[in-house]
Design a protein around this motif. Structure first.
Motif, short mmCIF file in Angstrom:
data_model
loop_
_atom_site.label_atom_id
_atom_site.label_comp_id
_atom_site.label_asym_id
_atom_site.label_seq_id
_atom_site.Cartn_x
_atom_site.Cartn_y
_atom_site.Cartn_z
N ASP A 1 6.55 -6.13 1.16
CA ASP A 1 6.35 -4.50 1.33
C ASP A 1 6.44 -4.36 2.89
O ASP A 1 7.16 -3.24 2.74
N ASN A 2 6.05 -5.53 3.64
CA ASN A 2 5.81 -5.20 4.89
C ASN A 2 7.77 -4.81 5.75
O ASN A 2 7.50 -4.03 6.58
N SER B 1 10.46 -3.98 4.03
CA SER B 1 11.34 -3.78 2.93
C SER B 1 11.46 -2.07 4.19
O SER B 1 11.50 -1.24 4.06
N ASN B 2 9.73 -1.88 4.21
CA ASN B 2 9.25 -1.13 5.13
C ASN B 2 9.45 -0.75 6.02
O ASN B 2 9.85 0.21 7.17
#
Length: 559
Positions: free
Chosen positions: A337-338, A340-341
């Motif tokens: 998630d980190n 892609s964010n």
């Protein structure tokens, strides 16, 4: 009665409130064009604004408010897409008016010239002619010029010489319009006007050449910007020259002379042509420069400082989020998630920076997107990759800080060409050699022109010319090396004229012939200065001009 900038504070709050209400009503009308009451409300507010500005005698601001009011009154309820340009110009003009009044209130200084671009955008959107740059400038035009001695030529010879000099002006004008070495182009135009002035010095029609030559010198000395309005002004001179050459009773339009004198005043030139013009017309330095006007107008037209501070604050918050994510990655707490964010945030920031004019900052982040896209839990980023991204973020932070200071600077990224270093180096070396040859050729032509001037001033002392033919033959050889055979032949013709008609002849040529020789050398010098040797696509008309001058010397020239 207190008036102008000093009285603005008395009505400030009410005036700004009314302007904001007008802006708000106009913006709502743009979104709801069927609602005529919104437009009517904007018109009523604009009438109040115009009346207030008239009361406190802020002439420039009142004129802009009047133009806005006229345009707003012209727009019907239910206006379609055909009115989009007009509505956009109205919205922009109100923004500029408010920013201008904020500046006047803060600094107690009026500069109505700053409002002309917004006024003219409005007038253009409404199909009206633009106001000239000199609109707020005053000068008396009826001063008589001191008499001088014109060149002694009969009417037919004057006509032929005038046509040749107009051609010289046109060649320079074309280069100025295309911005191909504008300074060299302006000098060629100035020489043409100065020579025309020597033909018609004591005739009414000579006034245009005299003042035009001063304006061109001022444009060069003051490094005035090559604005569209100035390109149009100097193009208008060419059209007037056609009339002047064909009509012995011609007198230049007063509006044109005023525009030219405005440039002389704006540049505050101390050149030999502009100085007597400035003194005769009593032109005093203006309280601003051309570049200051441009900077101030860009500041007026751009977002206000409050908007830029708000925007930069939002960008800095997002940059802080990027740095937090990088910190997590560096500590090894890597999550999908980190990553892609981080990729999404970098892409968003890159686009935002481009939209506010910081394209190099946006590009520096955009360049990292492909690298970040390749990171994953299975393929974590290398230390060097993280350092590069951190450097990019720090660079962006520095650029964003400039938004709060109202700066609009942008660094240019250097384009690398990996894999072609050897080829690029060889090309660079050849180009350097060509540039050296061109520089030497320019120096040789300049030396010849100075020697001819000294020869004339010394009443034909040949000592001043002793080295000139040799120098010009060296220039000729350099031009052959560069593949410029036609230019080389013309330089050789000039060298031949100097050798036979000035060094070997018993009498010196007439001043008119010496000026014609200088015209030929000036045309060749311009050909080199304007980059024609290094950019073969340049129009050959400059060499045609040089050939005309050589023919006027009585020398044969191949077509």
């Amino acid at each position: 009665m207190v008036s102008g900038a000093t009285s603005l504070s008395l009505v400030r709050d009410e005036l700004f409130t009314t302007i904001e209400e007008a802006e708000s009503s106009l913006e709502q009308f743009i979104a709801e064009r069927h609602n005529g009451s919104l437009l009517q409300q904007a018109v009523e507010n604009l009438q109040q604004v115009r009346g207030t500005l008239n009361l406190i005698e802020l002439a420039g601001a009142e004129l802009l408010a009047q133009e806005v009011l006229d345009q707003a009154t012209d727009i019907p309820a239910g206006a379609g897409e055909e009115r989009d340009v007009q509505l956009s110009a109205l919205s922009n003009a109100l923004h500029v008016l408010r920013r201008y009044l904020e500046n006047v209130d803060a600094h107690r200084q009026e500069m109505p010239e700053l409002l002309l671009p917004a006024i003219n955008d409005l007038r253009q959107a409404g199909g009206q002619p633009a106001l000239p740059e000199s609109f707020f400038f005053s000068v008396r035009l009826d001063h008589a010029r001191p008499r001088s001695t014109p060149v002694a030529l009969d009417a037919a010879a004057k006509e032929i010489e005038g046509r040749r000099l107009r051609h010289m002006y046109q060649v320079g004008l074309l280069g100025f319009i295309r911005e191909q070495n504008p300074q060299a182009s302006l000098k060629l135009m100035g020489r043409a006007m100065g020579r025309l002035d020597s033909l018609y010095a004591n005739e009414p029609r000579g006034r245009l050449s005299w003042i035009g030559a001063a304006a061109l010198e001022a444009q060069v000395d003051g490094q005035l910007l090559a604005r569209k309005s100035r390109k149009q002004l100097f193009s208008r001179i060419d059209r007037e020259l056609k009339q002047m050459l064909g009509n012995g009773q011609y007198e230049a339009p007063r509006s044109l002379l005023k525009e030219l004198l405005y440039l002389v005043a704006l540049a505050d030139s101390r050149g030999p042509v502009a100085t007597p013009v400035r003194e005769l017309f009593g032109l005093t330095p203006l309280p601003f420069t051309d570049h200051l006007l441009e900077e101030e107008y860009q500041r007026l037209a751009g977002p206000g400082q409050a908007v830029m501070r708000s925007l930069s604050s939002a960008i800095r918050e997002e940059l802080a989020s990027v740095k937090d994510m990088l910190d997590l990655i560096e500590r090894g707490t890597l999550q999908a998630d980190n990553l892609s964010n981080l990729h999404a945030l970098l892409g968003k920031l890159s686009k935002t920076l481009g939209m506010v004019g910081l394209s190099s900052a946006g590009n520096s982040l955009s360049a990292q997107l492909q690298t970040v896209a390749g990171w994953s839990e299975e393929s974590p980023p290398q230390t060097q990759e993280l350092l590069k991204l951190a450097d990019a973020v720090l660079y962006v932070e520095g650029m964003v800080a400039s938004l709060e200071r109202g700066e609009r600077r942008d660094a240019r990224a250097v384009q690398a060409q990996p894999g072609h270093e050897a080829e690029s180096f060889a090309y660079h070396q050849l180009n350097e050699a060509r540039i050296v040859v061109v520089d030497e050729a320019q120096a040789g032509l300049a030396l010849a022109k100075r020697a001819i001037t000294a020869y004339l001033e010394a009443s034909g002392d040949r000592m001043h010319l002793s080295n000139v033919p040799f120098s010009l033959q060296a220039v000729r050889g350099g031009l052959w090396f560069l593949g410029q055979e036609r230019a080389a032949l013309l330089v050789g013709a000039c060298a031949e004229y100097i050798q036979k008609q000035m060094l070997e002849a018993p009498q010196m040529p007439s001043e008119q012939m010496l000026e014609t020789l200088a015209d030929a050398l000036s045309s060749l010098e311009y050909y080199l200065e304007a980059g024609a040797v290094l950019r073969p696509e340049t129009q050959p008309s400059v060499l045609d001009l040089a050939a005309e001058s050589v023919r006027a010397l009585g020398l044969p020239v191949a077509a």
